[in-house]
Motif scaffolding. Structure first.
Motif, PDB file in Angstrom:
ATOM      1  N   VAL A 179       1.080  -1.189   0.082  1.00  0.00           N
ATOM      2  CA  VAL A 179       0.075  -0.047  -0.051  1.00  0.00           C
ATOM      3  C   VAL A 179       0.889   0.954  -0.062  1.00  0.00           C
ATOM      4  O   VAL A 179       1.887   1.614   0.934  1.00  0.00           O
ATOM      5  CB  VAL A 179      -0.880   0.000   1.276  1.00  0.00           C
ATOM      6  N   LEU A 180       0.561   2.237  -0.954  1.00  0.00           N
ATOM      7  CA  LEU A 180       1.408   3.585  -0.889  1.00  0.00           C
ATOM      8  C   LEU A 180       0.001   4.466  -0.495  1.00  0.00           C
ATOM      9  O   LEU A 180      -1.067   4.481  -1.106  1.00  0.00           O
ATOM     10  CB  LEU A 180       1.764   3.952  -2.352  1.00  0.00           C
ATOM     11  N   TYR A 200      -2.227   4.401   7.247  1.00  0.00           N
ATOM     12  CA  TYR A 200      -0.835   3.881   7.063  1.00  0.00           C
ATOM     13  C   TYR A 200      -0.639   3.095   8.367  1.00  0.00           C
ATOM     14  O   TYR A 200      -0.025   1.880   8.267  1.00  0.00           O
ATOM     15  CB  TYR A 200       0.032   5.209   7.083  1.00  0.00           C
ATOM     16  N   SER A 201      -0.941   3.474   9.778  1.00  0.00           N
ATOM     17  CA  SER A 201      -0.598   2.914  10.722  1.00  0.00           C
ATOM     18  C   SER A 201      -1.120   1.418  10.914  1.00  0.00           C
ATOM     19  O   SER A 201      -0.617   0.512  11.412  1.00  0.00           O
ATOM     20  CB  SER A 201      -1.090   3.648  11.887  1.00  0.00           C
ATOM     21  N   LEU A 202      -2.331   1.215  10.645  1.00  0.00           N
ATOM     22  CA  LEU A 202      -3.108  -0.083  10.491  1.00  0.00           C
ATOM     23  C   LEU A 202      -2.776  -1.020   9.685  1.00  0.00           C
ATOM     24  O   LEU A 202      -3.291  -2.301   9.787  1.00  0.00           O
ATOM     25  CB  LEU A 202      -4.631   0.188  10.915  1.00  0.00           C
ATOM     26  N   ALA A 203      -2.278  -0.477   8.249  1.00  0.00           N
ATOM     27  CA  ALA A 203      -2.291  -1.576   7.167  1.00  0.00           C
ATOM     28  C   ALA A 203      -1.027  -2.486   7.695  1.00  0.00           C
ATOM     29  O   ALA A 203      -0.056  -2.235   8.276  1.00  0.00           O
ATOM     30  CB  ALA A 203      -1.703  -0.777   6.080  1.00  0.00           C
ATOM     31  N   ALA A 204      -1.589  -3.724   7.430  1.00  0.00           N
ATOM     32  CA  ALA A 204      -0.562  -5.132   8.243  1.00  0.00           C
ATOM     33  C   ALA A 204       0.474  -5.304   7.040  1.00  0.00           C
ATOM     34  O   ALA A 204       1.574  -5.767   7.700  1.00  0.00           O
ATOM     35  CB  ALA A 204      -1.429  -6.232   8.311  1.00  0.00           C
ATOM     36  N   SER A 205       0.448  -4.918   6.022  1.00  0.00           N
ATOM     37  CA  SER A 205       1.610  -5.208   5.021  1.00  0.00           C
ATOM     38  C   SER A 205       2.890  -4.502   5.501  1.00  0.00           C
ATOM     39  O   SER A 205       2.846  -3.354   5.686  1.00  0.00           O
ATOM     40  CB  SER A 205       1.169  -4.681   3.607  1.00  0.00           C
ATOM     41  N   PRO A 206       4.004  -5.306   5.446  1.00  0.00           N
ATOM     42  CA  PRO A 206       5.233  -4.459   5.748  1.00  0.00           C
ATOM     43  C   PRO A 206       5.821  -3.731   4.528  1.00  0.00           C
ATOM     44  O   PRO A 206       6.678  -2.979   4.809  1.00  0.00           O
ATOM     45  CB  PRO A 206       6.241  -5.794   6.072  1.00  0.00           C
ATOM     46  N   GLU A 207       5.218  -4.270   3.364  1.00  0.00           N
ATOM     47  CA  GLU A 207       5.239  -3.318   2.224  1.00  0.00           C
ATOM     48  C   GLU A 207       4.393  -2.077   1.966  1.00  0.00           C
ATOM     49  O   GLU A 207       3.355  -2.049   1.317  1.00  0.00           O
ATOM     50  CB  GLU A 207       5.063  -4.160   0.976  1.00  0.00           C
ATOM     51  N   LYS A 208       4.376  -1.083   2.945  1.00  0.00           N
ATOM     52  CA  LYS A 208       3.688   0.109   2.971  1.00  0.00           C
ATOM     53  C   LYS A 208       4.482   1.203   2.769  1.00  0.00           C
ATOM     54  O   LYS A 208       5.597   1.386   3.446  1.00  0.00           O
ATOM     55  CB  LYS A 208       2.905   0.450   4.006  1.00  0.00           C
ATOM     56  N   ARG A 209       4.184   2.445   2.105  1.00  0.00           N
ATOM     57  CA  ARG A 209       5.208   3.565   2.103  1.00  0.00           C
ATOM     58  C   ARG A 209       4.268   4.961   2.229  1.00  0.00           C
ATOM     59  O   ARG A 209       3.186   4.775   1.648  1.00  0.00           O
ATOM     60  CB  ARG A 209       5.631   3.384   0.478  1.00  0.00           C
ATOM     61  N   PRO A 210       4.612   5.734   2.930  1.00  0.00           N
ATOM     62  CA  PRO A 210       3.962   7.132   3.068  1.00  0.00           C
ATOM     63  C   PRO A 210       4.747   8.028   2.053  1.00  0.00           C
ATOM     64  O   PRO A 210       5.842   7.970   1.621  1.00  0.00           O
ATOM     65  CB  PRO A 210       4.294   7.618   4.475  1.00  0.00           C
ATOM     66  N   ALA A 211       3.808   9.143   1.466  1.00  0.00           N
ATOM     67  CA  ALA A 211       4.323  10.176   0.737  1.00  0.00           C
ATOM     68  C   ALA A 211       3.657  11.391   1.383  1.00  0.00           C
ATOM     69  O   ALA A 211       2.453  11.728   0.776  1.00  0.00           O
ATOM     70  CB  ALA A 211       4.090   9.959  -0.927  1.00  0.00           C
ATOM     71  N   HIS A 212       4.144  11.962   2.254  1.00  0.00           N
ATOM     72  CA  HIS A 212       3.532  13.113   2.933  1.00  0.00           C
ATOM     73  C   HIS A 212       3.898  14.411   2.454  1.00  0.00           C
ATOM     74  O   HIS A 212       5.396  14.641   2.657  1.00  0.00           O
ATOM     75  CB  HIS A 212       3.596  12.806   4.546  1.00  0.00           C
ATOM     76  N   TYR A 213       3.229  14.960   2.000  1.00  0.00           N
ATOM     77  CA  TYR A 213       3.644  16.598   1.715  1.00  0.00           C
ATOM     78  C   TYR A 213       3.135  17.696   2.687  1.00  0.00           C
ATOM     79  O   TYR A 213       2.204  17.580   3.176  1.00  0.00           O
ATOM     80  CB  TYR A 213       3.366  16.790   0.275  1.00  0.00           C
ATOM     81  N   THR A 214       3.846  18.846   2.789  1.00  0.00           N
ATOM     82  CA  THR A 214       3.490  20.086   3.246  1.00  0.00           C
ATOM     83  C   THR A 214       2.192  20.837   2.520  1.00  0.00           C
ATOM     84  O   THR A 214       1.206  21.367   2.977  1.00  0.00           O
ATOM     85  CB  THR A 214       4.551  20.976   3.727  1.00  0.00           C
ATOM     86  N   THR A 215       2.457  20.762   1.061  1.00  0.00           N
ATOM     87  CA  THR A 215       1.291  21.402   0.221  1.00  0.00           C
ATOM     88  C   THR A 215       1.074  20.636  -0.884  1.00  0.00           C
ATOM     89  O   THR A 215       1.801  19.529  -0.956  1.00  0.00           O
ATOM     90  CB  THR A 215       2.083  22.747  -0.372  1.00  0.00           C
ATOM     91  N   GLY A 216      -0.001  20.986  -1.379  1.00  0.00           N
ATOM     92  CA  GLY A 216      -0.459  20.105  -2.600  1.00  0.00           C
ATOM     93  C   GLY A 216      -1.869  19.850  -2.771  1.00  0.00           C
ATOM     94  O   GLY A 216      -2.457  19.456  -3.915  1.00  0.00           O
ATOM     95  N   GLY A 217      -2.700  20.168  -1.713  1.00  0.00           N
ATOM     96  CA  GLY A 217      -4.235  20.205  -1.689  1.00  0.00           C
ATOM     97  C   GLY A 217      -4.743  18.784  -1.515  1.00  0.00           C
ATOM     98  O   GLY A 217      -4.240  17.475  -0.987  1.00  0.00           O
ATOM     99  N   HIS A 218      -5.877  18.441  -2.184  1.00  0.00           N
ATOM    100  CA  HIS A 218      -6.545  17.232  -2.104  1.00  0.00           C
ATOM    101  C   HIS A 218      -6.431  16.000  -3.251  1.00  0.00           C
ATOM    102  O   HIS A 218      -6.712  16.354  -4.377  1.00  0.00           O
ATOM    103  CB  HIS A 218      -7.947  17.737  -2.109  1.00  0.00           C
ATOM    104  N   GLY A 219      -6.104  14.809  -2.796  1.00  0.00           N
ATOM    105  CA  GLY A 219      -6.062  13.950  -3.910  1.00  0.00           C
ATOM    106  C   GLY A 219      -5.367  14.026  -4.856  1.00  0.00           C
ATOM    107  O   GLY A 219      -3.948  14.429  -4.885  1.00  0.00           O
ATOM    108  N   ALA A 220      -5.820  14.108  -6.177  1.00  0.00           N
ATOM    109  CA  ALA A 220      -4.810  14.060  -7.662  1.00  0.00           C
ATOM    110  C   ALA A 220      -4.428  15.237  -7.674  1.00  0.00           C
ATOM    111  O   ALA A 220      -3.727  15.901  -8.708  1.00  0.00           O
ATOM    112  CB  ALA A 220      -5.612  13.645  -8.695  1.00  0.00           C
ATOM    113  N   ASP A 221      -5.126  16.543  -6.915  1.00  0.00           N
ATOM    114  CA  ASP A 221      -4.803  17.921  -7.051  1.00  0.00           C
ATOM    115  C   ASP A 221      -3.274  17.990  -6.589  1.00  0.00           C
ATOM    116  O   ASP A 221      -2.665  19.042  -6.974  1.00  0.00           O
ATOM    117  CB  ASP A 221      -5.457  18.745  -6.353  1.00  0.00           C
ATOM    118  N   MET A 222      -2.698  16.890  -5.966  1.00  0.00           N
ATOM    119  CA  MET A 222      -1.351  16.991  -5.585  1.00  0.00           C
ATOM    120  C   MET A 222      -0.233  16.722  -6.792  1.00  0.00           C
ATOM    121  O   MET A 222       0.867  17.287  -6.925  1.00  0.00           O
ATOM    122  CB  MET A 222      -1.014  15.841  -4.395  1.00  0.00           C
ATOM    123  N   PHE A 223      -0.903  16.179  -7.801  1.00  0.00           N
ATOM    124  CA  PHE A 223       0.092  15.579  -9.040  1.00  0.00           C
ATOM    125  C   PHE A 223       0.857  17.193  -9.684  1.00  0.00           C
ATOM    126  O   PHE A 223       2.058  17.125  -9.804  1.00  0.00           O
ATOM    127  CB  PHE A 223      -0.677  15.107 -10.151  1.00  0.00           C
TER     128      PHE A 223
END
Length: 389
Positions: A179-180, A200-223
């Protein structure tokens, strides 16, 4: 003078065009009730996995076009879908529906998504047992639920959203589902920040990655604000579906989990409301106005449990919310719903009346919200044979 090109140069040029412009076509799908659903299929040049991308509920499928083209060029087939009532799909426009009609339309969405899913895995060249799902905002819930219904889903991308109790329980037990997750601190829907951190905290998979930004807005608006995010998603699907299925790219990160997220996760577990109630009492011995969690987040959680059939659990969660926010009309109105669901009509009446009493002095909520709370409480009292004065 007319330029002259060698045959070798021309072949290279045409090859680059073919790679850069994967075949795509507009697709008409038919829902079970006959509603036309519009989708776009981006075909890869060779056999490979597929990805279903589901948009946020303030946009439509075209927000995924650039990413979908990149995925197809990398060897991954992609289908993007307009939900009914959005974009080019049929159905009444979602933003114009009454709350009741909107809820009825949302209930049809899983069936519509399943039709799109079946179309994707039926396409020539799609490796049907290696499918990814990705969604933004309401698309987060839709993607998680699609993975719950379809074991072919082997990778998830979740942007700025949440899911319900069944979705959270699914992520807690899905140890082999990469899960990304991504969110921005300036998200217009501030609850999304906490929700993504929680998922992110509850996902059981060890293969999980966060991508946390200061700015960018909502959802695909971050692109457009963060061009590296589509690249991260591209690399994610290429790794987890194509090159090293089940394994994520890059180093594993260990972000700090906010204390409130840990508390929310405790409340969500069996017996958790009682544990947090004790923590709240202890905190208020030192800080009388201590609030350990978001009223809105716990309110939604309580309804999640009620809707999932966990009436007792939902009741305890909404009792906790009233204990934490004793001056909230909405908290009492929600607790009234829980007592009503549990068959405790007298307590449902008492809490509906308390909600109305608090509204008289409520200056914090906007008028539209106060009116909605008032209507809800008055309807319950009328239903229970006690019309408010």
């Amino acid at each position: 003078m007319t330029p002259r090109f060698s045959l070798a140069f021309l072949l290279v040029f045409l090859t680059r065009i073919a790679v850069a412009s994967p075949a795509q076509r507009i697709v008409d799908l038919t829902a079970s009730d006959g509603t036309n659903l519009k989708a776009t299929y981006f075909a890869a040049a060779k056999t490979g996995p597929g990805v279903l991308l589901l948009h946020q509920c303030n946009r439509q499928r075209k927000v995924w076009d650039d990413l979908a083209e990149q995925l197809a060029a990398a060897g991954i087939h992609v289908l993007t879908l307009d939900y009914r009532g959005f974009g080019e799909s049929g159905g009444d426009r979602f933003e114009k529906l009454s709350p009741e009609a909107a809820q009825a339309q949302v209930k049809k969405r899983p069936g519509d998504i399943d039709i799109a899913f079946e179309y994707l895995i039926a396409q020539p060249g799609v490796t049907r047992d290696r499918i990814g799902a990705g969604g933004a905002s309401c698309g987060v819930h839709n993607s998680v639920q699609a993975a719950l219904r379809h074991p072919e889903v082997k990778s998830l991308v979740l942007l700025s959203g949440s899911t319900d109790l069944s979705g959270r329980q699914f992520l807690r037990r899905s140890v082999k589902l990469p899960v990304l997750l991504s969110v921005a601190d300036d998200d217009e829907f501030t609850a999304s920040i906490l929700e993504i951190e929680w998922l992110y905290s509850l996902a059981a998979s060890p293969e999980k990655r966060p991508a946390h930004y200061t700015t960018g807005g909502h959802g695909a608006d971050m692109f457009p604000v963060h061009p590296d995010l589509p690249k991260k998603i591209l690399d994610w699907y290429v790794a987890t579906l194509l090159k090293t299925p089940g394994k994520a790219p890059g180093p594993k990160e260990s972000p700090t989990i906010p204390e409130e997220v840990k508390i929310l996760d405790t409340i969500d577990q069996p017996g958790g409301a009682a544990k947090v109630s004790q923590l709240l009492e202890q905190s208020r011995q030192h800080t009388p106005q201590a609030a350990l969690f978001s009223e809105a987040a716990v309110n939604v959680m309580g309804y999640d449990h009620l809707q999932a059939g966990d009436i007792k659990g939902g009741l305890e969660i909404l009792k906790l919310n009233v204990a934490a926010y004793p001056n909230s009309a909405n908290a009492y109105d929600s607790l009234s719903d829980a007592f009503l669901a549990d068959g405790q009509k007298d307590l449902a009446k008492q809490n509906a009346k308390r909600a109305l009493d608090l509204l008289a002095s409520d200056t914090s909520d906007p008028e539209q919200r106060r009116n909605a709370i008032r209507e809800s409480a008055e309807q319950k009292l009328k239903q229970l044979g006690n019309t408010p004065q």
